[in-house]
Design an enzyme around this catalytic site. Sequence first.
Site, mmCIF file in Angstrom:
data_model
loop_
_atom_site.group_PDB
_atom_site.id
_atom_site.type_symbol
_atom_site.label_atom_id
_atom_site.label_comp_id
_atom_site.label_asym_id
_atom_site.label_seq_id
_atom_site.Cartn_x
_atom_site.Cartn_y
_atom_site.Cartn_z
ATOM 1 N N SER A 179 0.804 -1.224 0.000
ATOM 2 C CA SER A 179 0.000 0.000 0.000
ATOM 3 C C SER A 179 0.836 1.273 0.000
ATOM 4 O O SER A 179 0.341 2.328 -0.355
ATOM 5 C CB SER A 179 -0.909 -0.001 1.218
ATOM 6 N N HIS A 207 -5.093 -3.776 -1.728
ATOM 7 C CA HIS A 207 -4.891 -2.918 -2.916
ATOM 8 C C HIS A 207 -4.858 -3.716 -4.209
ATOM 9 O O HIS A 207 -4.726 -3.145 -5.283
ATOM 10 C CB HIS A 207 -3.615 -2.089 -2.754
ATOM 11 N N LYS A 238 -11.856 -0.179 -1.549
ATOM 12 C CA LYS A 238 -10.860 0.484 -2.414
ATOM 13 C C LYS A 238 -11.328 0.326 -3.874
ATOM 14 O O LYS A 238 -12.236 1.012 -4.269
ATOM 15 C CB LYS A 238 -9.472 -0.086 -2.128
HETATM 16 C C1 LIG Z 1 -2.888 -3.104 3.066
HETATM 17 C C2 LIG Z 1 -4.112 -2.644 3.797
HETATM 18 N N1 LIG Z 1 -4.749 -3.521 4.600
HETATM 19 C C3 LIG Z 1 -5.849 -3.149 5.274
HETATM 20 C C4 LIG Z 1 -6.360 -1.883 5.173
HETATM 21 C C5 LIG Z 1 -7.563 -1.537 5.968
HETATM 22 O O1 LIG Z 1 -8.713 -1.657 5.184
HETATM 23 P P1 LIG Z 1 -10.019 -0.814 5.508
HETATM 24 O O2 LIG Z 1 -9.818 0.552 4.932
HETATM 25 O O3 LIG Z 1 -11.124 -1.575 4.866
HETATM 26 O O4 LIG Z 1 -10.128 -0.772 7.005
HETATM 27 C C6 LIG Z 1 -5.716 -0.939 4.338
HETATM 28 C C7 LIG Z 1 -6.173 0.448 4.166
HETATM 29 O O5 LIG Z 1 -7.103 0.978 4.541
HETATM 30 C C8 LIG Z 1 -4.564 -1.344 3.648
HETATM 31 O O6 LIG Z 1 -3.923 -0.477 2.863
#
Ligand SMILES: Cc1ncc(COP(=O)(O)O)c(C=O)c1O
Length: 320
Positions: A179, A207, A238
């Site tokens: 990310s 992602h 996303k």
């Molecule tokens: C790699 C990664 N895992 C988990 C999350 C968390 O997901 P959520 O936004 O649905 O809480 C994110 C970003 O938000 C992320 O970039």
Amino acid sequence: MTVDFIQDQLQSLRKASLYRRVRSVAGEQDAILTVDGRQVLNFCSNNYLGLANHPALREAAKEAIDRYGCGSGASRLISGNMTLHEELESQIAELKGTEAALVFNSGFQANTGVIPVLVGEADVVLSDALNHASIIDGCRLSRAKIFVYRHCDMNELERGLKNSPPDSRKLIVTESLFSMDGDEAPLADIVSLAEEHGAVVMVDEAHATGIYEPHGAGLVAKLGLGDRVLVQMGTLGKALGGFGAYVAGSQGLRELLINRCRSFIFTTALPPAVMAMAIAAIDLIKKEPERRQALRDNFQLLRGGLELLGYSLGTSQSQI
Ligand SMILES: Cc1ncc(COP(=O)(O)O)c(C=O)c1O
């Protein structure tokens, strides 16, 4: 009681140039945004395929509200699975090519909840240094011994595996498309090392979901590694344009999470409109591969331009 610590902390954040504030965005999430009253081009969103304001998602949400109402009432163990939970989970499992799936209210909740189910005090979790905060917190909550290996460094990962107590359960956790740096984890090598050392693998496809061929299932599916990865998680917020998250894997994994995962058990379930949006988004990512192509064309155009201007793009291989 004194609350000086609040002002003290804010002051130190300002001094260290770490103070953050949230900008106000008027209107929808789109390529051009009105931020604090000014029109700007949006390069920072995770709305990779433009689904966050797609008419099909809007319609699906409205219909779901008319048919199923607004709220889910309670957690699923209390007020039950609504029809849309079951439909969404079977759509996700089909997309990912797994036996089963379970939806979560966010990726953060999925990661912080799932890791402590997989490993505990007597175990070892091996985590990439650039993993997301939710993975880091999941590792901490598990109370397992945490071995952080240098970003994508397979020699270090192997060292960590070799040094883990032989009778401990070992979990390797990594993002597939990172990310922050936009590079891909060497998933085939990670899976081989895991098999060699009796470890299991969890991959965060936050992602990557919606982005890779075929059908936008993720990098694990693209590489044909689905059967060798214990847990695939990803978000619905996303590329899929909505909100929420999923965990995909075996039926046994799903049952264990329903029984043991605190961030699934002790929270109100996703509401109908959100699930209907995700179902509509999955349909679009399967039916409209041109969206992924447009994303690739856009990021290649942007890369080319930025490189011409002398910017270094680091190790990014993607839209990030
Ligand atoms: C790699 C990664 N895992 C988990 C999350 C968390 O997901 P959520 O936004 O649905 O809480 C994110 C970003 O938000 C992320 O970039």
